[in-house]
Design an enzyme around this catalytic site. Structure first.
Site, PDB file in Angstrom:
ATOM      1  N   LYS A 157       0.878  -1.184   0.000  1.00 54.82           N
ATOM      2  CA  LYS A 157       0.000   0.000   0.000  1.00 54.82           C
ATOM      3  C   LYS A 157       0.910   1.227   0.000  1.00 54.82           C
ATOM      4  CE  LYS A 157      -4.221   1.439   2.402  1.00 54.82           C
ATOM      5  NZ  LYS A 157      -5.059   1.630   1.224  1.00 54.82           N
TER       6      LYS A 157
HETATM    7  N1  PPE Z   1      -7.862  -1.690  -2.844  1.00 52.17           N
HETATM    8  C1  PPE Z   1      -7.291  -0.457  -2.773  1.00 52.17           C
HETATM    9  C2  PPE Z   1      -6.595   0.074  -3.963  1.00 52.17           C
HETATM   10  C3  PPE Z   1      -7.384   0.263  -1.590  1.00 52.17           C
HETATM   11  O1  PPE Z   1      -6.832   1.470  -1.519  1.00 52.17           O
HETATM   12  C4  PPE Z   1      -8.076  -0.277  -0.479  1.00 52.17           C
HETATM   13  C5  PPE Z   1      -8.181   0.500   0.805  1.00 52.17           C
HETATM   14  C6  PPE Z   1      -8.640  -1.554  -0.601  1.00 52.17           C
HETATM   15  C7  PPE Z   1      -8.493  -2.234  -1.793  1.00 52.17           C
HETATM   16  C8  PPE Z   1      -9.335  -2.229   0.556  1.00 52.17           C
HETATM   17  O2  PPE Z   1      -8.414  -2.603   1.549  1.00 52.17           O
HETATM   18  P1  PPE Z   1      -8.809  -2.693   3.088  1.00 52.17           P
HETATM   19  O3  PPE Z   1      -9.047  -1.304   3.558  1.00 52.17           O
HETATM   20  O4  PPE Z   1      -7.663  -3.350   3.724  1.00 52.17           O
HETATM   21  O5  PPE Z   1     -10.024  -3.503   3.157  1.00 52.17           O
HETATM   22  N2  PPE Z   1      -8.228   1.901   0.647  1.00 52.17           N
HETATM   23  C9  PPE Z   1      -7.944   2.767   1.776  1.00 52.17           C
HETATM   24  C10 PPE Z   1      -7.640   4.177   1.333  1.00 52.17           C
HETATM   25  C11 PPE Z   1      -8.789   4.999   0.886  1.00 52.17           C
HETATM   26  C12 PPE Z   1      -8.423   6.444   0.730  1.00 52.17           C
HETATM   27  O6  PPE Z   1      -9.169   7.172   0.080  1.00 52.17           O
HETATM   28  O7  PPE Z   1      -7.408   6.880   1.272  1.00 52.17           O
HETATM   29  C13 PPE Z   1      -9.022   2.700   2.829  1.00 52.17           C
HETATM   30  O8  PPE Z   1     -10.110   2.203   2.557  1.00 52.17           O
HETATM   31  O9  PPE Z   1      -8.776   3.138   3.943  1.00 52.17           O
END
Ligand code: PPE
Length: 308
Positions: A157
């Protein structure tokens, strides 16, 4: 977004207005940062952070993939986060830890630049809107493909990688949609700009596998476990673009977004949230808010400081 009074930066609690970096911060120039998005909820047991340990582990893994050694242990960051929430007096909030290469030598070799760490918290409402959570969002398949593992690291990330999501998000917003769905380099369904994706067809739930350039989402893992516990058939497999619009139900999951139904893709109607989406959304919300005993294992309750 409701801002907080304090931020934790390199081991110190500093006032919001003093949480600053130099303009020559390496991460600002080259995107050399990794981060997490975590949520804490107001539960019966007090403020509880959802899957805190898993998020901090992923932060460490993301850093490792970019050759950054964290100057703090997972426990130190966890405890600092507890104190930060207490100091700011939030009952529920979004938590944003960030690990980044600081000010030091310029140029692409970052290894002499210090690794800085900060944690910020703020109050953040429904990421894709309350209406979206209730009735579903309108999404469009992006013209941008999700970053490929041949050039970057979907499992990490990392800040710089989010330029991909930013382009997709702007494109979808300017086109009048609420979210973008990205395909991978082979044209298979990958994920939303900040969420993982699930489709339901004839009672079977499918989601793209780890090898589809997705972020290994923690909400995704939680929803998979919940779906299995509820006795649903869930498969991790490649999904073709057409399966999106032919699906009975489609939904997105992520920390910021939580579980959001999709009611339209590429101007083709899927409809109001279906039965399986509703059921999973309801159990998932119970898990987040500490109302599901089976999933209390996922909660890291923030200790209330004893009054000395
Ligand atoms: N894919 C991506 C690209 C992504 O950024 C997130 C989280 C997910 C999947 C889901 O992952 P998880 O949160 O572990 O279930 N995105 C984060 C950032 C959003 C933002 O705008 O900043 C979040 O949801 O916190």
């Amino acid at each position: 977004m409701n801002t907080a009074d304090h931020i934790w930066h390199n081991g110190e609690f500093v006032a919001w207005e003093d949480a600053k970096v130099h303009v020559l911060t390496h991460a600002l120039h080259y995107g050399t940062s990794v981060f997490e998005g975590i949520r804490a909820y107001d539960t019966r047991e007090g403020t509880a952070i959802f899957r805190h340990h898993d998020h901090l582990k992923r932060l460490e893994d993301s850093a490792r993939l970019y050759y950054m050694d964290l100057p703090f242990t997972r426990d130190q960051i966890r405890e600092a986060t507890h104190e930060l929430i207490g100091r700011n007096g939030f009952k529920s909030c979004y938590i944003r830890p960030l690990v980044f290469r600081g000010h030091g030598p310029m140029g692409l070799d970052p290894e002499e630049n210090p690794v800085e760490v900060m944690v910020a918290v703020w109050e953040w409402g429904a990421y894709l809107g309350d209406e979206g959570k209730q009735h579903g969002v309108r999404a469009k398949v992006s013209s941008w493909r999700r970053i490929s593992p041949q050039s970057l690291i979907p499992h990490s990330k990392a800040g710089g990688q989010y330029l991909n999501s930013v382009l997709a998000k702007i494109e979808s917003k300017r086109g009048g949609y609420e979210e973008a769905i990205l395909l991978d380099e082979h044209g298979r369904v990958c994920e939303g700009s900040g969420e993982n994706i699930f489709v339901v067809k004839d009672g079977i739930i499918s989601t793209p596998p780890q090898t589809a350039s997705i972020l290994d989402g923690i909400s995704r893992k939680s929803v998979i476990e919940i779906a299995n516990d509820l006795g649903h058939t869930l498969v991790e497999r490649d999904i073709a673009r057409a399966e999106l619009t032919l699906a009975d139900e489609v939904f997105l999951v992520g920390t910021a977004a939580e579980l959001v139904p999709v009611r339209e893709i590429d101007d083709i109607e899927i409809g109001e949230p279906g039965q399986i989406t509703r059921e999973l959304q309801s159990v998932y919300e119970d898990a987040l808010h500490g109302r599901a005993p089976a999933y209390e294992k996922w909660l890291d309750v923030v200790p209330v400081p004893s009054k000395a």
